[in-house]
Motif scaffolding. Structure first.
Motif, PDB file in Angstrom:
ATOM      1  N   THR A  71       0.804  -1.209   0.000  1.00 15.92           N
ATOM      2  CA  THR A  71       0.000   0.000   0.000  1.00 15.92           C
ATOM      3  C   THR A  71       0.845   1.271   0.000  1.00 15.92           C
ATOM      4  O   THR A  71       1.970   1.291   0.500  1.00 15.92           O
ATOM      5  CB  THR A  71      -0.930   0.036   1.230  1.00 15.92           C
ATOM      6  N   ASN A 102     -14.034  -4.717   2.926  1.00 13.02           N
ATOM      7  CA  ASN A 102     -14.546  -3.411   2.535  1.00 13.02           C
ATOM      8  C   ASN A 102     -13.623  -2.316   3.036  1.00 13.02           C
ATOM      9  O   ASN A 102     -12.744  -2.547   3.875  1.00 13.02           O
ATOM     10  CB  ASN A 102     -15.985  -3.193   3.026  1.00 13.02           C
ATOM     11  N   HIS A 103     -13.814  -1.123   2.478  1.00 14.47           N
ATOM     12  CA  HIS A 103     -13.071   0.066   2.898  1.00 14.47           C
ATOM     13  C   HIS A 103     -14.102   1.094   3.360  1.00 14.47           C
ATOM     14  O   HIS A 103     -14.778   1.708   2.533  1.00 14.47           O
ATOM     15  CB  HIS A 103     -12.244   0.632   1.740  1.00 14.47           C
ATOM     16  N   GLU A 108     -12.997   2.388  -4.342  1.00 15.84           N
ATOM     17  CA  GLU A 108     -11.774   1.778  -4.869  1.00 15.84           C
ATOM     18  C   GLU A 108     -11.915   1.539  -6.363  1.00 15.84           C
ATOM     19  O   GLU A 108     -12.982   1.143  -6.849  1.00 15.84           O
ATOM     20  CB  GLU A 108     -11.524   0.445  -4.154  1.00 15.84           C
ATOM     21  N   GLN A 143     -17.796   2.915  -2.160  1.00 23.47           N
ATOM     22  CA  GLN A 143     -17.347   3.010  -0.772  1.00 23.47           C
ATOM     23  C   GLN A 143     -18.179   2.156   0.176  1.00 23.47           C
ATOM     24  O   GLN A 143     -19.405   2.166   0.145  1.00 23.47           O
ATOM     25  CB  GLN A 143     -17.422   4.475  -0.319  1.00 23.47           C
ATOM     26  N   PHE A 163      -7.610   4.636  -4.421  1.00 27.32           N
ATOM     27  CA  PHE A 163      -8.669   4.877  -3.446  1.00 27.32           C
ATOM     28  C   PHE A 163      -8.986   6.364  -3.400  1.00 27.32           C
ATOM     29  O   PHE A 163      -8.127   7.212  -3.653  1.00 27.32           O
ATOM     30  CB  PHE A 163      -8.227   4.425  -2.047  1.00 27.32           C
ATOM     31  N   PRO A 168      -8.000   4.797   3.487  1.00 26.18           N
ATOM     32  CA  PRO A 168      -9.327   4.243   3.199  1.00 26.18           C
ATOM     33  C   PRO A 168      -9.895   3.315   4.259  1.00 26.18           C
ATOM     34  O   PRO A 168     -11.088   3.048   4.271  1.00 26.18           O
ATOM     35  CB  PRO A 168      -9.106   3.479   1.883  1.00 26.18           C
ATOM     36  N   LEU A 170      -9.766  -0.563   6.309  1.00 22.09           N
ATOM     37  CA  LEU A 170      -9.894  -1.928   5.791  1.00 22.09           C
ATOM     38  C   LEU A 170     -10.509  -2.826   6.848  1.00 22.09           C
ATOM     39  O   LEU A 170     -10.101  -2.802   8.016  1.00 22.09           O
ATOM     40  CB  LEU A 170      -8.519  -2.485   5.409  1.00 22.09           C
TER      41      LEU A 170
END
Length: 209
Positions: A71, A102-103, A108, A143, A163, A168, A170
């Protein structure tokens, strides 16, 4: 009417003030708040704050998922602070997965640079949007929605990810259920899974209880 004019004037002043600041490189020595990091003093900002080379190599491979994620979030790349964007790379071997996750803080977008990926997300009304992607294809995950990727091809897949936030967030679904000490009886009641399967997954993912 007067209070509307006052509010409008305040918004104009706030917008004008925000426009004066070109950037806000993160001061990683300070605590992070809901709006991000505070700004590094401008005199201490250098060109290196706006450059990050970490995505030139894969991240650490997970033997369980047969994939690696690397990342470039604000914690690694302080120049992103306040800009509303970040990036990552995913290296996925044949049969490997980026598991359901999910973020909460960002949408994304993925770009398939090499290989073949089957990707999908599940909307809040439980509709599934699933597509097999090839090199050059792009897919977006809104999102907060659960999504995943699977390498359904025969070669290594390289995926570039962007993102809409510098941080973002996680949450991986399997880890949320089976990597902690949530008592098995409640997992069984809320997921309708049997005791043996819950205990197997907790043993696999490091959970207890």
């Amino acid at each position: 009417m007067l209070h509307i004019l006052v509010l409008f004037s305040f918004l104009l002043v706030s917008t004008a003030h925000a426009g004066v600041v070109d950037f806000c490189v993160a001061d990683l020595s300070a605590p992070q708040g809901p709006a991000g990091y505070s700004c590094k003093p401008p005199a201490e900002v250098t060109a290196d704050d706006f450059v990050y080379s970490g995505l030139s190599v894969p991240g650490n491979y997970s033997s369980l998922f047969n994939a690696a994620i690397n990342t470039a979030f604000v914690d690694q790349f302080p120049g992103l602070n306040g800009l509303g964007l970040s990036m990552a790379r995913a290296d996925v071997n044949p049969g490997g997965v980026v598991p359901m996750h999910n973020h909460p803080g960002a949408s994304e977008t993925i770009l398939i640079a090499k290989g073949t990926i089957t990707a999908g997300f599940i909307s809040s009304d439980n509709t599934v949007y699933l597509k097999t992607l090839s090199e050059g294809d792009i897919m977006v995950f809104p999102q907060g929605l659960l999504h995943f990727q699977v390498n359904t091809g025969k070669t290594h897949a390289l995926v570039w990810v962007s993102f809409s936030s510098s941080n973002p967030g996680l949450q991986i679904l399997s880890n949320a259920l089976f990597s902690n000490n949530l008592p098995s009886e409640y997992i069984e009641k809320t997921t309708f899974m049997d005791d043996d399967e819950v205990k197997r997954l907790k043993a696999l993912l490091g959970g207890s209880g």
